[in-house]
Design an enzyme around this catalytic site. Sequence first.
Site, mmCIF file in Angstrom:
data_model
loop_
_atom_site.group_PDB
_atom_site.id
_atom_site.type_symbol
_atom_site.label_atom_id
_atom_site.label_comp_id
_atom_site.label_asym_id
_atom_site.label_seq_id
_atom_site.Cartn_x
_atom_site.Cartn_y
_atom_site.Cartn_z
ATOM 1 N N ASP A 78 0.747 -1.132 0.001
ATOM 2 C CA ASP A 78 0.224 -0.041 0.088
ATOM 3 C C ASP A 78 0.871 1.273 -0.054
ATOM 4 O O ASP A 78 0.482 2.152 -0.551
ATOM 5 C CB ASP A 78 -0.910 0.030 1.262
ATOM 6 C CG ASP A 78 -2.038 -0.905 1.012
ATOM 7 O OD1 ASP A 78 -2.001 -1.474 0.083
ATOM 8 O OD2 ASP A 78 -2.969 -0.945 2.022
ATOM 9 N N CYS A 119 0.760 -7.707 5.960
ATOM 10 C CA CYS A 119 0.215 -6.331 5.097
ATOM 11 C C CYS A 119 -1.233 -6.227 4.987
ATOM 12 O O CYS A 119 -1.933 -7.346 5.264
ATOM 13 C CB CYS A 119 1.015 -6.166 3.742
ATOM 14 S SG CYS A 119 2.930 -5.570 4.145
ATOM 15 N N LYS A 121 -3.929 -6.091 2.996
ATOM 16 C CA LYS A 121 -5.172 -6.565 2.305
ATOM 17 C C LYS A 121 -4.994 -8.138 2.225
ATOM 18 O O LYS A 121 -5.898 -8.841 2.133
ATOM 19 C CB LYS A 121 -5.505 -6.199 0.888
ATOM 20 C CG LYS A 121 -5.653 -4.870 0.575
ATOM 21 C CD LYS A 121 -6.783 -4.358 1.537
ATOM 22 C CE LYS A 121 -6.341 -3.094 2.385
ATOM 23 N NZ LYS A 121 -5.152 -2.381 2.317
ATOM 24 N N GLU A 441 -6.825 4.409 -0.106
ATOM 25 C CA GLU A 441 -6.309 5.129 1.126
ATOM 26 C C GLU A 441 -5.690 6.572 0.826
ATOM 27 O O GLU A 441 -5.389 6.774 -0.184
ATOM 28 C CB GLU A 441 -5.266 4.244 1.992
ATOM 29 C CG GLU A 441 -5.582 2.755 2.294
ATOM 30 C CD GLU A 441 -4.671 1.970 3.244
ATOM 31 O OE1 GLU A 441 -4.928 1.160 3.805
ATOM 32 O OE2 GLU A 441 -3.525 2.662 2.801
ATOM 33 N N SER A 467 -4.959 4.985 5.544
ATOM 34 C CA SER A 467 -3.968 4.037 5.769
ATOM 35 C C SER A 467 -4.064 4.019 7.356
ATOM 36 O O SER A 467 -4.663 4.577 8.244
ATOM 37 C CB SER A 467 -2.684 4.674 5.340
ATOM 38 O OG SER A 467 -1.502 4.055 6.126
#
Length: 552
Positions: A78, A119, A121, A441, A467
């Site tokens: 991300d 992390c 997802k 995000e 985020s």
Amino acid sequence: MISDRVKNGIIRAPNRSLIKACGYTDEEIKKPFIGIVNSFTEIVPGHIHLRNLAEAVKKGVYAGGGTPFEFNVIAIDDGIAMGHEGMKYSLPSRELIADSVESMAKAHAFDGLVLITSCDKIVPGMLIGAVRLNIPFIVLTGGPMLPGELEGNKYDLIDVFEAVGKYEVGAITEEEIYKLESYACPGAGSCAGMFTANSMACISEALGITLPYGATIPAVEAERVRFAKIVGQKIVELVNKDLKPKDILTKEAFENAIMVDLALGGSTNTILHLLAIAHEVEPGFITLDDFDRLSSEVPHIASLRPGGKYYMSDLHRAGGIPAVMKVLEGKIRKDAKTVSGKTMGEIISSVKYINHEVIRPVDDPVHKEAGLRILRGSLAPDGAVVKIGAVSPKMYKHEGPARVFDSEEDAIKAILSKKINPGDVVIIRYEGPSGGPGMREMLSPTSAIVGMGLSDSVALITDGRFSGGTRGPCIGHVSPEAMSGGPIALVKEGDIISIDMIAKRVDIKVSEEELEKRRKEWKKPEPKVKHGYLARYSKIVSSADKGAVVNY
């Protein structure tokens, strides 16, 4: 065993032949088949070390009497995807990962799974797929990154993002940013604070699907490799006992996870993901009302980055998630089962040490209220989310004029061009699950606001998300989203927006008659993406208050 489907009897000779072509012996083929789901990739620091963990898990599986088969899933970083169109793919990748886990496990008749993940997802994506299968599994997260050190101070990725805003107002030089970017992220692991990746790791442990202390062991320590071997042994035991995820993922387990998340002030994204995971257990199993209800039961007990001063490594040294749950003992559902074979109550009872500087007692918390809060009101009838634990008390209540932007890029341009004034409420819309598409995000605009010294005077509201590293008065997941014609689509430049985080309200101070007039005039815009995966995703994804699950 499930794997009997591909290996037993004369009729399965062709299947066995293909397995033998991969180097497996007759003896190995007779044992339980354990799928090792690995999200290793060479561009994500949270995953760069996962090959080593996979090898350790395999050794554990062999020691436990099973046969491991490793396969991979995708993993998007991300931070690297942040601030450009790449972020549109982050949340949708959750569904690709879930489908991959389901497809590989079904096609190859695995008896159990170890989910080696890290992390944002990737953790929920693997969980959604594994819950869908309802075969025994254990989650092994990659572990947190250590904070970076530079000239006697500690830093993490969020410091680098916020440095961009500082540079724009002349508070930091280009040379200082370069030094910071070179030291803030010192190596493997999920970014060092209680951001989304580490929030999901903590939630997995609180759910009972990770072995005790697994969420917080730093990525680079040998303890995590030893831990991985134990996980490998344990999964074979679970397969032999036929302990399935739906035996563990009860309402009580989800309530434990929600309370730990609220007490730690985890990422707002965890609400999105827990709703989606619970949806696989049973649609409507967990709702925003559960978060709202439980938020009044637990205080915020750990001052963790981004809003606080401690890092994940500090939380581990302080006693980890078992210590957090020990502090919350009066609220925890102790009968909940876990993959360890112990109940949550038995795990809590074995806790011997808690550093109360890091994990505060409930009668001396960081904040008396939970670190996350659900807001509703005329701007968000179906709900919105704020990480109140990372908000200055000065901004718990705020009214100001709306500064309206129909994309993240337009908002960032205005912020960095110094067109946002103290008191403003920045509205970023058409960035929801369908409208984005992908519900990006907003770490770049929120970090710029902080870096420019506006976090005590400017609020940001979006139908997108933030985020886990976001701090400041940032309200996301506004539902219904703009693409669905929700009230956020009707806001005009200069409208007064009222925020009251204590009363759990977010409202547009415009008469219902005027809103109805605007509603009739509103026209749904053309999709931003018309081809490829995102175009398909935008047509089948639900709203944020439902977890942004896909409706096939």
